[in-house]
Scaffold this motif. Structure first.
Motif, short mmCIF file in Angstrom:
data_model
loop_
_atom_site.label_atom_id
_atom_site.label_comp_id
_atom_site.label_asym_id
_atom_site.label_seq_id
_atom_site.Cartn_x
_atom_site.Cartn_y
_atom_site.Cartn_z
N ASP A 14 0.88 -1.17 0.00
CA ASP A 14 0.00 0.00 0.00
C ASP A 14 0.91 1.22 0.00
OD1 ASP A 14 -2.13 1.74 0.17
OD2 ASP A 14 -2.47 1.40 2.31
N CYS A 17 0.66 4.97 2.32
CA CYS A 17 -0.34 4.39 3.23
C CYS A 17 -0.81 5.36 4.31
CB CYS A 17 0.23 3.13 3.90
SG CYS A 17 1.65 3.47 4.98
N GLY A 20 -2.55 4.26 7.61
CA GLY A 20 -2.94 2.87 7.41
C GLY A 20 -4.42 2.62 7.21
N SER A 23 -4.62 0.14 4.35
CA SER A 23 -3.83 -1.05 4.72
C SER A 23 -4.58 -1.93 5.71
CB SER A 23 -2.50 -0.64 5.37
OG SER A 23 -1.72 0.15 4.51
N LEU A 27 -6.01 -5.85 5.25
CA LEU A 27 -5.30 -6.88 6.01
C LEU A 27 -6.10 -8.18 6.26
CD1 LEU A 27 -2.68 -7.69 7.42
CD2 LEU A 27 -3.54 -6.56 9.49
N VAL A 33 0.34 -7.17 4.27
CA VAL A 33 0.30 -5.81 3.74
C VAL A 33 1.57 -5.10 4.21
CG1 VAL A 33 -0.90 -3.58 3.71
CG2 VAL A 33 -2.23 -5.70 3.84
N THR A 34 2.24 -4.44 3.26
CA THR A 34 3.35 -3.55 3.59
C THR A 34 2.87 -2.13 3.33
OG1 THR A 34 4.97 -5.22 2.93
CG2 THR A 34 5.74 -2.94 3.06
N GLY A 35 2.83 -1.34 4.38
CA GLY A 35 2.42 0.06 4.24
C GLY A 35 3.66 0.92 4.03
N ILE A 58 1.35 -7.39 8.90
CA ILE A 58 1.43 -6.01 8.41
C ILE A 58 2.71 -5.38 8.92
CG2 ILE A 58 -0.02 -5.18 10.31
CD1 ILE A 58 -1.00 -2.97 8.26
N THR A 60 5.55 -1.77 8.16
CA THR A 60 5.68 -0.47 7.51
C THR A 60 7.04 -0.36 6.84
OG1 THR A 60 6.48 0.54 9.55
CG2 THR A 60 4.11 0.68 9.12
N TYR A 75 5.30 -8.30 -5.09
CA TYR A 75 3.95 -8.23 -4.53
C TYR A 75 2.93 -8.70 -5.55
CZ TYR A 75 6.32 -5.29 -1.12
OH TYR A 75 7.18 -4.82 -0.18
#
Length: 178
Positions: A14, A17, A20, A23, A27, A33-35, A58, A60, A75
């Motif tokens: 994301d 983000c 979030g 995000s 999830l 999910v990588t924010g 998740i 960041t 991804y």
């Protein structure tokens, strides 16, 4: 077909983000999910939500592409909500997205239709006054995406500096990497 379905096998980036909001909505439906964001303050807020809610899957990522940082990794999909108008070179950014999306994966970008610069009261850090959908779709096509489509996802009404109400529309453009 060209529509993206979220599955428990998917790893999603994301991009932009913020704290979030998107995000955290994604999830429960995906593997991870990588924010990613260029604001350490926003990422700190998201990190505190992750630790308070003891969320797994998740994480960041601090990245500032305007300073030359490059996305890496792999991804199933990249999402970006209301971020592209803050990116100096959206065409180059979309090429970076293409490079990190797995074959069969998707790019999903939501942003403002051309708005004449009225959406933000302060346009510092705003490089584009929304986008023409045709321009954005061309960026997708030039990067190599197929099955490109657009829909209107939201109508936003907000006052300008003089208090006059303005209506803005938000598009969602998706494309697939074959």
């Amino acid at each position: 077909d060209g529509s993206m379905k979220l599955t428990k096998e998917m790893d999603i980036l994301d991009f932009g983000c913020g704290t979030g909001l998107l995000s955290l909505k994604l999830l429960p439906y995906v593997h991870s999910v990588t924010g990613a964001d260029s604001s350490t303050g926003m990422l700190e807020v998201l990190n505190s939500k992750i630790s308070e809610q003891k969320l797994a899957g998740i994480k960041t990522l601090y990245i500032d592409t305007d300073k030359g940082d490059t996305l890496t990794g792999s991804y199933h999909a990249v999402t970006s909500n209301m971020t592209m108008h803050h990116i100096k070179d959206p065409a180059a950014m979309i090429r970076q997205f293409y490079n990190i999306i797995k074959p069969g994966g998707f790019l999903c970008i939501a942003d403002l239709d051309s708005d004449g610069g009225k959406f933000h009261e302060n346009n510092d850090g705003v490089f584009h006054e929304g986008f023409s959908r045709d321009d954005m779709k061309k960026f997708f096509k030039d990067a190599g995406f197929t099955s490109i489509s657009d829909v209107t996802t939201a109508e936003v009404s907000k006052p300008d500096a003089e208090g006059r109400m303005n209506n803005f529309s938000v598009f969602l453009i998706t494309g697939k990497k074959e």
